[in-house]
Design an enzyme around this catalytic site. Structure first.
Site, PDB file in Angstrom:
ATOM      1  N   SER A  17       0.780  -1.237   0.000  1.00 16.61           N
ATOM      2  CA  SER A  17       0.000   0.000   0.000  1.00 16.61           C
ATOM      3  C   SER A  17       0.808   1.281   0.000  1.00 16.61           C
ATOM      4  CB  SER A  17      -0.964   0.012   1.185  1.00 16.61           C
ATOM      5  OG  SER A  17      -2.147  -0.649   0.838  1.00 16.61           O
TER       6      SER A  17
ATOM      7  N   TYR B 226     -10.588   2.094   6.194  1.00 20.61           N
ATOM      8  CA  TYR B 226      -9.595   1.803   5.164  1.00 20.61           C
ATOM      9  C   TYR B 226     -10.126   0.739   4.207  1.00 20.61           C
ATOM     10  CZ  TYR B 226      -4.940   0.962   3.214  1.00 20.61           C
ATOM     11  OH  TYR B 226      -3.864   0.848   2.380  1.00 20.61           O
ATOM     12  N   SER B 227     -10.039   1.039   2.904  1.00 19.88           N
ATOM     13  CA  SER B 227     -10.529   0.104   1.898  1.00 19.88           C
ATOM     14  C   SER B 227      -9.676   0.207   0.643  1.00 19.88           C
ATOM     15  CB  SER B 227     -11.993   0.393   1.546  1.00 19.88           C
ATOM     16  OG  SER B 227     -12.409  -0.406   0.448  1.00 19.88           O
ATOM     17  N   ASN B 228      -9.097  -0.905   0.237  1.00 20.60           N
ATOM     18  CA  ASN B 228      -8.304  -0.936  -0.985  1.00 20.60           C
ATOM     19  C   ASN B 228      -9.137  -0.601  -2.222  1.00 20.60           C
ATOM     20  OD1 ASN B 228      -5.540  -1.879  -0.140  1.00 20.60           O
ATOM     21  ND2 ASN B 228      -6.791  -3.491   0.782  1.00 20.60           N
TER      22      ASN B 228
ATOM     23  N   GLY C 147       2.967  -0.896   3.949  1.00 16.91           N
ATOM     24  CA  GLY C 147       2.451  -1.758   2.912  1.00 16.91           C
ATOM     25  C   GLY C 147       2.704  -3.212   3.226  1.00 16.91           C
TER      26      GLY C 147
END
Length: 366
Positions: free
Chosen positions: A79, A169-171, A302
Site C-alpha cells: 500500500s 480503510y478500503s483498498n 504496505g
C-alpha cells in the site's frame, strides 16, 4: 484499515535498547539506535530478515539483520503504492483536469451501484481519505486472487457500505482512483505515475509490474507468515491499491521529494496532509504517527504476500526512514513504533511509549 489492530502493550524504546546494552542517554547517532531495534524484529517477531535505510542531509545509512536481504534489493511495497496514486490525483487536480469534489459517478458513470452503494454520493476526496464507506474487496479475496479493476470493484459492491464520512480503510477506494486516472488522462495509472514521479525523480528501481510475476534483479526471496516462498506473485492481486515494486533508496527519495515540495505546490501538499476528513487517522495517501517525544512523522506502510515495508519522514522531508522485512508475517506494532521512535526522537528518558493511533491492520496491501 479495518479491522483495526487490537492494541498491544507497546515495547518501550528504553527497554529495547537496554536489551541490546544501549541505555538511553548513551553515545551514538540516531541511526545507530534504529539499527539496534532491527535484530528484535528477527528475534521477537521471527521475520527472516529486516533492513532499513535512513536518508538525511548528512547522507544515507543502511543496516540489516538476518540473512537474504541487501540494500539494492527490489521488493513489493504493497500500500505504499497509495502515496503514488494520491500524488498523481492531486497533480491532476492542480492542473484543473479534475476536482476532489467531483463525484465518482461523474468519472465512472453507472459503475458504483448496488447493495446500497451509490457513486453519485461519493467524491474523489472520500476515496482519497478512505471515508467513502466502500467495502474492501480484499476482505473477500485475502489479497491472493489476481483481478481486473472491474472485478475488484464488483466484489466490493456485493457488500453494503459502511457509514459515509467515517474513516474505514478500503483498498477498493484506490482501485477506483486508478480507474479515474485512466478516464481523465487516457493513460493507465502506471504510465502517469512513471511520467510524473518515477522518471523525474530518477527512481530507477521503481516500477508498476502489471501482470509480471517476477521481481527485477537484484532481489531476495519473499516468504509468507507460514514460510511459503511467494517470490513469484501476480501483482494483480493488488492493482492500484498495492502493485508497486521498488527499493529502499527509491522510497526514501520519493517521500523526501513529496514532503519537500518537489511534486506538489504548498496548497495541494497541505491538503494531502489534512487529516480532518478521516478524524485524524489519514490524509490522502499518507498518514501521521505522533511519537512519544512529540515528533509527528508522515508516510505509509504496505503489506502484500511476502513483504512488509514502512516509510516514515519528518513533515519537511529532510529525514526519511524506510524499513522492510522479507515476509508478510511481521505483526508487532510495538516493535515498529520502537524503531520509529529510536530514529526520530532525541535520546532522553522521557521517551514514554504512550499508545498511538495507528491506522494499520492485518488486511493485505495495508
Amino acid at each position: 484499515m479495518p479491522p483495526r489492530r487490537t492494541p498491544r502493550t507497546l515495547l518501550a524504546v528504553p527497554v529495547c535498547l537496554a536489551l541490546l546494552g544501549l541505555a538511553p542517554g548513551g553515545p551514538g547517532r540516531p541511526a545507530d539506535r534504529a539499527d539496534a531495534v532491527l535484530p528484535l524484529l528477527v528475534a521477537r517477531d521471527r521475520v527472516p530478515a529486516a533492513a532499513l535505510l535512513d536518508r538525511a542531509r548528512t547522507g544515507t545509512h543502511f543496516a540489516r539483520a538476518g540473512r537474504g536481504i541487501s540494500p539494492a534489493d527490489h521488493f513489493r511495497a504493497g500500500s505504499v503504492t497509495k502515496s503514488f496514486i494520491a500524488t498523481v490525483v492531486l497533480q491532476l487536480a492542480q492542473e484543473h483536469r479534475l476536482s476532489l469534489t467531483d463525484t465518482v459517478e461523474g468519472h465512472l458513470p453507472g459503475l458504483v451501484r448496488g447493495a446500497g452503494n451509490d457513486g453519485r454520493a461519493l467524491t474523489l476526496r472520500s476515496l482519497l481519505t478512505h471515508t467513502s464507506g466502500l467495502a474492501d474487496f480484499t476482505a473477500d479475496t485475502g489479497g491472493v486472487v489476481p483481478l481486473t479493476p472491474l472485478q475488484a470493484v464488483h466484489i466490493a459492491l456485493t457488500h453494503p457500505p459502511a457509514a459515509r464520512g467515517r474513516f474505514r480503510y478500503s483498498n477498493t477506494n484506490y482501485v477506483l482512483l486508478g480507474m479515474v486516472i485512466q478516464q481523465v488522462t487516457g493513460h493507465s495509472y502506471a504510465v502517469e505515475a512513471e511520467r510524473r514521479i518515477i522518471t523525474p525523480l530518477h527512481l530507477t528501481g521503481t516500477s508498476f509490474p502489471g501482470a509480471r510475476t517476477t521481481l527485477p534483479s537484484p532481489h531476495g526471496r519473499a516468504w509468507t507468515a507460514r514460510g511459503t516462498d511467494v517470490t513469484r506473485l501476480d501483482p494483480r492481486v493488488a492493482g492500484a491499491a498495492g502493485e508497486l515494486v521498488t527499493t529502499l533508496a527509491d522510497l526514501d527519495r520519493f517521500y523526501a521529494a513529496l514532503l519537500g515540495g518537489r511534486l506538489l505546490p504548498p496548497g495541494p501538499l497541505r491538503e494531502m496532509l489534512d487529516t480532518r476528513a478521516a478524524q485524524g487517522a489519514y490524509g490522502m495517501g499518507l498518514f501521521p504517527v505522533r511519537l512519544p517525544c512529540g515528533t509527528t512523522v508522515w508516510g505509509h506502510d504496505g503489506r502484500i504476500p511476502g513483504s512488509y515495508v514502512r516509510t516514515a519522514a519528518t513533515a519537511d522531508g529532510r529525514r526519511v526512514l524506510t524499513f522492510r522485512v522479507n515476509t508478510d508475517g511481521f505483526r508487532d506494532p510495538g516493535l515498529e513504533r520502537a524503531l520509529l521512535t529510536a530514529e526520530f526522537c532525541p535520546r532522553t528518558p522521557s521517551n514514554d511509549p504512550a499508545p498511538n493511533r495507528d491506522p494499520g491492520s492485518s488486511h493485505p496491501f495495508e
